[in-house]
Motif scaffolding. Structure first.
Motif, PDB file in Angstrom:
ATOM      1  N   LEU A 174      65.178  16.652  64.172  1.00 28.87           N
ATOM      2  CA  LEU A 174      66.631  16.844  64.186  1.00 28.87           C
ATOM      3  C   LEU A 174      67.342  15.518  64.469  1.00 28.87           C
ATOM      4  O   LEU A 174      68.335  15.183  63.819  1.00 28.87           O
ATOM      5  CB  LEU A 174      67.014  17.904  65.221  1.00 28.87           C
ATOM      6  N   LEU A 229      69.957  13.619  61.915  1.00 28.28           N
ATOM      7  CA  LEU A 229      71.309  13.214  62.323  1.00 28.28           C
ATOM      8  C   LEU A 229      71.540  11.719  62.096  1.00 28.28           C
ATOM      9  O   LEU A 229      72.618  11.299  61.661  1.00 28.28           O
ATOM     10  CB  LEU A 229      71.552  13.573  63.790  1.00 28.28           C
ATOM     11  N   ALA A 286      74.348  20.749  63.674  1.00 29.24           N
ATOM     12  CA  ALA A 286      72.905  20.530  63.831  1.00 29.24           C
ATOM     13  C   ALA A 286      72.151  21.854  63.916  1.00 29.24           C
ATOM     14  O   ALA A 286      71.071  22.004  63.333  1.00 29.24           O
ATOM     15  CB  ALA A 286      72.643  19.683  65.080  1.00 29.24           C
ATOM     16  N   HIS A 325      71.742  23.401  60.584  1.00 35.79           N
ATOM     17  CA  HIS A 325      70.745  22.713  59.744  1.00 35.79           C
ATOM     18  C   HIS A 325      69.410  23.447  59.793  1.00 35.79           C
ATOM     19  O   HIS A 325      68.676  23.449  58.814  1.00 35.79           O
ATOM     20  CB  HIS A 325      70.599  21.261  60.199  1.00 35.79           C
ATOM     21  N   ALA A 368      71.135  16.759  69.440  1.00 35.50           N
ATOM     22  CA  ALA A 368      69.936  17.575  69.238  1.00 35.50           C
ATOM     23  C   ALA A 368      69.613  18.390  70.489  1.00 35.50           C
ATOM     24  O   ALA A 368      69.275  19.575  70.392  1.00 35.50           O
ATOM     25  CB  ALA A 368      68.754  16.683  68.859  1.00 35.50           C
ATOM     26  N   TRP A 401      79.432  18.930  66.436  1.00 33.58           N
ATOM     27  CA  TRP A 401      78.166  18.337  66.002  1.00 33.58           C
ATOM     28  C   TRP A 401      76.988  19.260  66.311  1.00 33.58           C
ATOM     29  O   TRP A 401      76.084  19.417  65.491  1.00 33.58           O
ATOM     30  CB  TRP A 401      77.949  16.978  66.661  1.00 33.58           C
ATOM     31  N   ALA A 420      72.693  11.052  68.471  1.00 29.37           N
ATOM     32  CA  ALA A 420      71.822  12.013  67.789  1.00 29.37           C
ATOM     33  C   ALA A 420      70.946  12.764  68.785  1.00 29.37           C
ATOM     34  O   ALA A 420      70.769  13.982  68.673  1.00 29.37           O
ATOM     35  CB  ALA A 420      70.968  11.295  66.745  1.00 29.37           C
TER      36      ALA A 420
END
Length: 185
Positions: free
Chosen positions: A39, A43, A28, A31, A58, A24, A54
């Motif tokens: 962020l 998410l 992220a 991204h 982040a 994850w 999330a």
């Protein structure tokens, strides 16, 4: 709690989403968003993650989480210099918090440690060289005695208890911590 809370958290995340924390965080990071709140919002909106997941992803992607900096380093920084004298007060509160349940998350920051379950239920902050402030989320409870309204202390909690010695961390404080923990579930 697990001996490695981050590994347990990553395994829980993988069980619920099919990706562990490392995967994850890589997604992220790829991204390209550099602002934490944006962020987290991405998410949640694009991947349907809860705020807690999330937020952790982040932090990890931006390498601004306690694990990247080092929880022990953050805690040591909090008690560097004159605040070292109140470390036993903090340690006693943290020992009680760890015994509340396996789902307790300690999130040290630069000036305080957040106490979380499904949401934040409190915080512990060495405010002065001779006082630790315990912030608690006890919405609806009237301030009385040592349990005072948080006022300008911290907007993330509803109440504050001023602790100047480990002896101040007594059965009453334990009961308030348990009540805040229970409400965060």
């Amino acid at each position: 709690m697990s001996d490695d809370p981050l590994a347990a958290y990553s395994a829980s995340l993988a069980a619920k989403t099919g990706k562990d924390l490392v995967a994850w965080a890589a997604l992220a990071k790829a991204h390209g968003e550099t602002k934490h709140a944006a962020l987290v919002a991405w998410l949640k909106a694009e991947h349907g993650l809860t705020h807690g997941y999330a937020n952790t992803i982040a932090l990890k992607a931006r390498e601004s989480d306690a694990a990247s900096i080092g929880e022990e380093d953050l805690t040591a920084q909090m008690f560097a210099g004159p605040k070292a004298a109140v470390r036993p007060v903090y340690d006693k509160v943290i020992a009680i918090v760890r015994d509340l349940g396996d789902d307790v998350e300690l999130a040290p920051k630069k000036g305080y440690t957040s106490l979380r379950r499904k949401k934040q239920f409190g915080l512990v902050q060495p405010s002065t060289k001779d006082r630790v402030d315990l912030g608690l989320n006890l919405k609806g409870d009237a301030p009385a005695g040592r349990l005072e309204a948080s006022g300008s202390f911290n907007a993330m909690v509803t109440h504050r208890v001023r602790l100047t010695s480990a002896a101040d961390v007594d059965a009453e404080v334990t009961a308030w911590l348990k009540a805040a923990y229970d409400r965060a579930g």
